[in-house]
Enzyme design. Structure first.
Site, PDB file in Angstrom:
ATOM      1  CB  SER A   1     -22.675   4.967 -34.205  1.00 49.46           C
ATOM      2  OG  SER A   1     -21.941   3.836 -33.757  1.00 49.46           O
TER       3      SER A   1
ATOM      4  CD  GLU B   1      -1.207   3.829   4.102  1.00 46.75           C
ATOM      5  OE1 GLU B   1      -2.305   4.040   4.629  1.00 46.75           O
ATOM      6  OE2 GLU B   1      -1.067   3.107   3.072  1.00 46.75           O
TER       7      GLU B   1
ATOM      8  CG  LEU C   1     -28.394  -0.727 -20.921  1.00 44.87           C
ATOM      9  CD1 LEU C   1     -29.337  -1.451 -19.968  1.00 44.87           C
ATOM     10  CD2 LEU C   1     -27.192  -1.609 -21.257  1.00 44.87           C
TER      11      LEU C   1
ATOM     12  N   GLY D   1     -26.625   2.099 -26.144  1.00 44.18           N
ATOM     13  CA  GLY D   1     -27.584   2.831 -26.943  1.00 44.18           C
ATOM     14  C   GLY D   1     -28.726   3.405 -26.120  1.00 44.18           C
TER      15      GLY D   1
ATOM     16  CD1 TRP E   1     -14.300   6.481 -36.613  1.00 46.87           C
ATOM     17  CD2 TRP E   1     -15.004   6.082 -34.531  1.00 46.87           C
ATOM     18  NE1 TRP E   1     -13.717   5.320 -36.212  1.00 46.87           N
ATOM     19  CE2 TRP E   1     -14.137   5.056 -34.931  1.00 46.87           C
ATOM     20  CE3 TRP E   1     -15.572   6.036 -33.261  1.00 46.87           C
ATOM     21  CZ2 TRP E   1     -13.817   3.987 -34.088  1.00 46.87           C
ATOM     22  CZ3 TRP E   1     -15.243   4.987 -32.437  1.00 46.87           C
ATOM     23  CH2 TRP E   1     -14.385   3.981 -32.848  1.00 46.87           C
TER      24      TRP E   1
ATOM     25  CB  THR F   1     -26.449   8.111 -30.514  1.00 52.26           C
ATOM     26  OG1 THR F   1     -27.549   7.234 -30.789  1.00 52.26           O
ATOM     27  CG2 THR F   1     -26.785   8.988 -29.316  1.00 52.26           C
TER      28      THR F   1
ATOM     29  CG  HIS G   1      -2.011  -1.038   1.117  1.00 51.54           C
ATOM     30  ND1 HIS G   1      -3.024  -1.154   2.038  1.00 51.54           N
ATOM     31  CD2 HIS G   1      -2.249  -2.005   0.179  1.00 51.54           C
ATOM     32  CE1 HIS G   1      -3.840  -2.135   1.694  1.00 51.54           C
ATOM     33  NE2 HIS G   1      -3.380  -2.680   0.583  1.00 51.54           N
TER      34      HIS G   1
ATOM     35  CB  CYS H   1      -1.273   0.794   6.236  1.00 52.12           C
ATOM     36  SG  CYS H   1      -1.088   0.017   4.619  1.00 52.12           S
TER      37      CYS H   1
END
Length: 382
Positions: A172, A56, A312, A309, A174, A165, A54, A88
């Site tokens: 799509s 520390e 969802l 899309g 780009w 979109t 970690h 730690c």
């Protein structure tokens, strides 16, 4: 006499170090530590990957004997339990650190103030709350997972200036330029999982991977650590066996509903997918809350990037499961027949509109990026 830096300056350095683990520390939080003795830097470190020392410990190793009598600035409460590494707080105590400054308490129930208590019981002065908001902003997913049992969901979408979109065919690529797409790579890299719908995968044949070259990564371990889990919501298991995401290194988790034909599950399993079945929601599709709970509990996912899309994305917004939106707006028009940004239920009058709180708007190459948070839903005005 040399000017002494205030505690905020040393903590700012610790936060800067913690950000170095932005792409790789999953499922652990991003943590940085600075040791200061007699007004000068004695040692510093950050947590890079789970299972490794970690922050520390790295700082103590760098400081050596100078750790004794020093002040430690840590972005997160030192842990008090033994996991893959030792506690730690005990490492700081044994090194003879005189004072510890903590940005925020650890929301992990296994720590939750115990590390601070151990330090104080050992006679070490502890200060808590220095640059606390900045430290919280660095680990939104870890905090949400510990407090509420679900990951932080960041929705990313690219759209034209008229809010479209994709073309009616689904084409799509780009809409936005290369600078915006590099920003998306960074969003993927910091995420534990990328979540999408099967329709998006069918149309784009997305690989859903991080292109490490665009992030300047060349270390094999770092490249592997920043690859997110690929999660595809597919209630009827329509994902093609030849989907590009199934050929990529790492895991692809296809999520469907209970009762799907076993042969469909076996077909995708042979193609390289892991298939998870969950109870269906009221609409007969995958229960999205149950999915997020699974990702938090079983996959230890802190941050989820939702790249999908209108269907969802709208369902996640309707369910109140989106915490942040990253909307990339391109200076182009796709027309009224092109696909919309969201499919949202129940919006029939202006009283039903969904409010957003804009956090930031900035240019990204030729595009614009809007960072916003959905407002809490309230009853419409009569």
């Amino acid at each position: 006499m040399a000017h002494l830096k205030p505690p905020e300056a040393w903590m700012a350095r610790a936060l800067e170090l913690a950000r170095r683990g932005l792409y790789t520390s999953h499922p652990n939080p991003r943590v940085g530590c600075v040791l200061v003795k007699d007004g000068r830097l004695a040692g510093e470190g950050y947590h890079a990957r789970a299972g490794e020392p970690h922050a520390e410990v790295h700082a103590l190793t760098a400081a050596g004997e100078d750790a004794r009598g020093s002040t430690a600035y840590v972005t997160l409460e030192p842990c008090s339990h033994t996991g893959r590494t030792g506690p730690c707080c005990m490492a700081l105590i044994e090194a003879g650190v005189a004072r510890v400054v903590v940005a925020m308490e650890d929301p992990n129930p296994a720590v939750a103030g115990r590390g601070i208590a151990r330090l104080r019981d050992a006679g070490i002065e502890v200060t808590v709350g220095v640059l606390e908001k900045e430290a919280q902003a660095l680990n939104p997913g870890f905090i949400l997972r510990m407090d509420h049992g679900r990951p932080f969901v960041r929705l990313k979408m690219a759209m034209s200036l008229d809010g479209r979109t994709a073309m009616p065919s689904g084409e799509s690529q780009w809409i936005t330029g290369p600078e915006a797409r590099r920003q998306v790579q960074r969003l993927r890299a910091r995420s534990s999982a990328v979540l999408t719908g099967v329709e998006s995968v069918i149309f784009d044949n997305s690989r859903l991977t991080v292109r490490a070259g665009q992030l300047g990564l060349d270390d094999a371990a770092a490249i592997a650590a920043c690859q997110p889990l690929r999660v595809i919501v597919d209630s009827r298991l329509r994902l093609p066996e030849a989907a590009a995401c199934l050929t990529e290194p790492g895991r692809t988790l296809v999520v469907t509903v209970e009762g799907v034909e076993e042969e469909r599950i076996a077909r995708l399993t042979r193609a390289g997918a892991e298939v998870l079945t969950l109870p269906a929601g009221s609409d007969g599709r995958v229960d999205l809350e149950a999915l997020l709970r699974h990702l938090a509990e079983k996959e230890q996912a802190n941050e989820v990037l939702l790249e999908t899309g209108a269907t969802l994305a709208g369902a996640m917004l309707d369910a109140g499961l989106v915490d942040e939106m990253q909307l990339f707006v391109a200076p182009t028009l796709l027309g009224g027949d092109a696909r919309p940004l969201f499919q949202l239920a129940g919006i029939e009058t202006m009283a039903h509109q969904r409010g957003l709180d804009i956090q930031d708007i900035r240019a990204v190459g030729q595009d614009w990026r809007i960072t916003a948070c959905p407002r809490r839903r309230s009853k419409p005005q009569e």
